[in-house]
Design a protein around this motif. Structure first.
Motif, PDB file in Angstrom:
ATOM      1  N   ALA A 232      46.883  55.048 -20.825  1.00 62.34           N
ATOM      2  CA  ALA A 232      45.686  55.613 -20.208  1.00 62.34           C
ATOM      3  C   ALA A 232      45.964  56.997 -19.627  1.00 62.34           C
ATOM      4  N   GLU A 233      47.114  57.148 -18.971  1.00 62.85           N
ATOM      5  CA  GLU A 233      47.468  58.451 -18.403  1.00 62.85           C
ATOM      6  C   GLU A 233      47.727  59.486 -19.501  1.00 62.85           C
ATOM      7  N   GLU A 235      46.390  59.585 -22.434  1.00 64.40           N
ATOM      8  CA  GLU A 235      45.147  59.952 -23.122  1.00 64.40           C
ATOM      9  C   GLU A 235      44.399  61.067 -22.405  1.00 64.40           C
ATOM     10  N   TRP A 236      44.306  60.978 -21.048  1.00 67.25           N
ATOM     11  CA  TRP A 236      43.563  62.046 -20.384  1.00 67.25           C
ATOM     12  C   TRP A 236      44.387  63.327 -20.286  1.00 67.25           C
ATOM     13  N   LEU A 237      45.698  63.199 -20.174  1.00 64.77           N
ATOM     14  CA  LEU A 237      46.524  64.403 -20.108  1.00 64.77           C
ATOM     15  C   LEU A 237      46.526  65.157 -21.439  1.00 64.77           C
ATOM     16  N   GLN A 238      46.291  64.444 -22.544  1.00 69.02           N
ATOM     17  CA  GLN A 238      46.216  65.114 -23.840  1.00 69.02           C
ATOM     18  C   GLN A 238      44.976  65.981 -23.994  1.00 69.02           C
ATOM     19  N   THR A 239      44.042  65.879 -23.051  1.00 65.98           N
ATOM     20  CA  THR A 239      42.853  66.733 -23.086  1.00 65.98           C
ATOM     21  C   THR A 239      43.046  68.017 -22.282  1.00 65.98           C
ATOM     22  N   THR A 240      44.204  68.187 -21.639  1.00 67.69           N
ATOM     23  CA  THR A 240      44.418  69.317 -20.738  1.00 67.69           C
ATOM     24  C   THR A 240      45.025  70.523 -21.450  1.00 67.69           C
TER      25      THR A 240
END
Length: 261
Positions: A232-233, A235-240
């Protein structure tokens, strides 16, 4: 007696006559991992669990490095479609296998490759080995269950230091903090790992498995819970922007310029 050799994708398994199996990853020189490789490891080790000729496994890799992590330079894009299942599902299966494993680490065990190296019960390394949890240097969150495995090996403080800084440890430094159990010269590494595994194989196999289950306890379940959170962590960091910069900087072999965005 000649070794009995089996292939599981890019994993070659040889069983000798002394109850020690050698499992060699064959993706030289870097032995980058992906879902297929972790599935091959899980299937191969599960097969050895059921083979009475095997009481201990030496995990090694062909080429310069043990496992230099995932090869971001050759990742597919979204048009390739989603994989049939997540890599961490295969990792859970790998951690659920029952036979003791001794890793022989000859070069880099980096990022997820460090996670692979932390799956075995023991690690024998050459002085040339390098270990790093370099995720934060990529603008990323660590994975492969390192949340559960690394603190059990080196303690929480050392784990946080490795994760926050991404600093590389030489073989001697890894030995000092307990990440590595023994050092051996590069040309004696596999022989040393095999001798270590043979000591295990010469003990009563039912007792060893019972003791291993007691000592590792709920490790597989802890890895499952850890990877659910890690995924989960990630996945969102890959959008940064920092993630994109970290991958570019690694490919260009330069220091990343992170912005916190």
């Amino acid at each position: 007696m000649a070794d009995d050799v089996m292939r599981f994708g890019d994993l070659e398994v040889a069983i000798g006559g002394d109850y020690v199996a050698t499992a060699e990853i064959r993706r030289p020189p870097n032995n980058f991992f992906d879902l297929d490789l972790i599935e091959s490891l899980a299937t191969g080790f599960s097969t050895l669990d059921d083979d009475p000729r095997c009481r201990a496994i030496v995990l090694c890799a062909e080429g310069k490095h043990f496992c230099a992590g995932a090869n971001f330079a050759e990742r597919g894009d979204a048009s390739d479609g989603p994989p049939p299942r997540h890599l961490y599902d295969a990792a859970f299966e790998l951690f659920s296998t029952k036979t003791p494993v001794v890793a022989a680490v000859q070069g880099a065990a980096i990022g997820g490759g460090l996670g692979v190296a932390c799956m075995p019960d023991f690690r024998i390394a050459a002085p040339e080995a390098r270990f790093a949890a370099n995720f934060a240097r990529l603008g990323f969150h660590h994975g492969f269950g390192l949340t559960a495995t690394l603190p059990r090996i080196v303690g929480n403080q050392r784990t946080m230091e490795m994760l926050y800084t991404g600093r590389r440890l030489k073989g001697s430094e890894a030995l000092e903090i307990g990440l590595v159990d023994r050092l051996a010269p590069l040309d004696e590494l596999r022989e040393t790992a095999h001798a270590f595994a043979l000591e295990i194989a010469q003990s009563a196999p039912l007792a060893v498995r019972s003791i291993r289950e007691t000592m590792r306890g709920d490790l597989a379940k802890a890895v499952r819970a850890a990877t659910d959170h890690e995924k989960a962590e990630q996945e969102w960091l890959q959008t940064t922007s920092d993630w994109r910069e970290g991958v570019r900087a690694m490919a260009e072999r330069r220091t990343p310029d992170f912005t916190g965005e």
